[in-house]
Design a protein around this motif. Structure first.
Motif, PDB file in Angstrom:
ATOM      1  N   VAL A  49       0.844  -1.199   0.000  1.00 55.97           N
ATOM      2  CA  VAL A  49       0.000   0.000   0.000  1.00 55.97           C
ATOM      3  C   VAL A  49       0.882   1.253   0.000  1.00 55.97           C
ATOM      4  N   LEU A  50       1.936   1.250   0.819  1.00 56.43           N
ATOM      5  CA  LEU A  50       2.856   2.391   0.839  1.00 56.43           C
ATOM      6  C   LEU A  50       3.531   2.578  -0.522  1.00 56.43           C
ATOM      7  N   THR A  51       3.943   1.484  -1.132  1.00 60.91           N
ATOM      8  CA  THR A  51       4.582   1.564  -2.449  1.00 60.91           C
ATOM      9  C   THR A  51       3.608   2.112  -3.489  1.00 60.91           C
ATOM     10  N   GLY A  52       2.392   1.632  -3.468  1.00 62.94           N
ATOM     11  CA  GLY A  52       1.380   2.162  -4.389  1.00 62.94           C
ATOM     12  C   GLY A  52       1.139   3.647  -4.170  1.00 62.94           C
ATOM     13  N   GLY A  53       1.131   4.057  -2.920  1.00 62.47           N
ATOM     14  CA  GLY A  53       0.973   5.475  -2.615  1.00 62.47           C
ATOM     15  C   GLY A  53       2.124   6.308  -3.145  1.00 62.47           C
ATOM     16  N   LEU A  54       3.345   5.775  -3.057  1.00 59.48           N
ATOM     17  CA  LEU A  54       4.500   6.497  -3.601  1.00 59.48           C
ATOM     18  C   LEU A  54       4.411   6.637  -5.114  1.00 59.48           C
ATOM     19  N   VAL A  55       3.947   5.594  -5.776  1.00 57.05           N
ATOM     20  CA  VAL A  55       3.801   5.657  -7.242  1.00 57.05           C
ATOM     21  C   VAL A  55       2.734   6.696  -7.609  1.00 57.05           C
ATOM     22  N   ILE A  56       1.614   6.683  -6.922  1.00 65.01           N
ATOM     23  CA  ILE A  56       0.561   7.670  -7.199  1.00 65.01           C
ATOM     24  C   ILE A  56       1.056   9.081  -6.927  1.00 65.01           C
ATOM     25  N   LEU A  57       1.774   9.274  -5.839  1.00 66.65           N
ATOM     26  CA  LEU A  57       2.311  10.587  -5.512  1.00 66.65           C
ATOM     27  C   LEU A  57       3.298  11.057  -6.577  1.00 66.65           C
ATOM     28  N   ALA A  58       4.129  10.145  -7.086  1.00 68.59           N
ATOM     29  CA  ALA A  58       5.067  10.510  -8.146  1.00 68.59           C
ATOM     30  C   ALA A  58       4.316  10.939  -9.408  1.00 68.59           C
ATOM     31  N   VAL A  59       3.257  10.230  -9.745  1.00 71.00           N
ATOM     32  CA  VAL A  59       2.461  10.589 -10.925  1.00 71.00           C
ATOM     33  C   VAL A  59       1.829  11.966 -10.738  1.00 71.00           C
ATOM     34  N   VAL A  60       1.332  12.249  -9.542  1.00 70.09           N
ATOM     35  CA  VAL A  60       0.716  13.549  -9.267  1.00 70.09           C
ATOM     36  C   VAL A  60       1.752  14.665  -9.377  1.00 70.09           C
ATOM     37  N   VAL A  61       2.942  14.457  -8.829  1.00 76.24           N
ATOM     38  CA  VAL A  61       3.980  15.491  -8.892  1.00 76.24           C
ATOM     39  C   VAL A  61       4.429  15.724 -10.339  1.00 76.24           C
ATOM     40  N   VAL A  62       4.610  14.657 -11.102  1.00 76.49           N
ATOM     41  CA  VAL A  62       4.970  14.809 -12.514  1.00 76.49           C
ATOM     42  C   VAL A  62       3.856  15.528 -13.264  1.00 76.49           C
ATOM     43  N   GLY A  63       2.606  15.154 -12.992  1.00 79.24           N
ATOM     44  CA  GLY A  63       1.479  15.817 -13.639  1.00 79.24           C
ATOM     45  C   GLY A  63       1.409  17.295 -13.296  1.00 79.24           C
ATOM     46  N   ALA A  64       1.660  17.629 -12.040  1.00 78.04           N
ATOM     47  CA  ALA A  64       1.656  19.034 -11.635  1.00 78.04           C
ATOM     48  C   ALA A  64       2.784  19.800 -12.314  1.00 78.04           C
TER      49      ALA A  64
END
Length: 108
Positions: free
Chosen positions: A30-45
């Motif tokens: 779950v933590l790893t999935g959260g890190l991947v989602i957070l990375a996608v959000v930061v790249v998108g921003a």
């Protein structure tokens, strides 16, 4: 042709250590999935800000999120494919990566 049937023995399910390792794997996943989602959000921003000519997250923040997410995925895969001890060790690494990223990029 004759079919030989083997009698399978029921062992009673996973041991307590294996159940704990499964729980640890789940939490670190779950933590790893959260890190991947957070990375996608930061790249998108970052991309969205660049398209609109606005200030977005700095490149170092984007790079840190991408590298930590990649490292967490690799460590998680390693822990998922090994025994219970490796699962606990890899979960500790994922937890440290998550805490380090959040501390250095978001809280300090």
């Amino acid at each position: 042709m004759s079919t030989v049937r083997r009698r399978e023995t029921y062992t009673g399910g996973p041991s307590a250590g294996e159940r704990l390792a499964g729980l640890v794997r789940m939490i670190s996943g779950v933590l790893t999935g959260g890190l991947v989602i957070l990375a996608v959000v930061v790249v998108g921003a970052t991309v969205l800000a660049a398209q609109r000519g606005a200030m977005g997250p700095p490149a170092t923040m984007m790079a840190a999120h991408l590298l930590v997410a990649l490292a967490a995925v690799l460590v998680q895969v390693y822990g998922d494919r090994r025994g219970p001890a490796a699962a606990v060790g890899s979960a500790a690494v994922v937890l440290a990566l998550t805490g380090g990223l959040l501390w250095t990029q978001w809280w300090s």
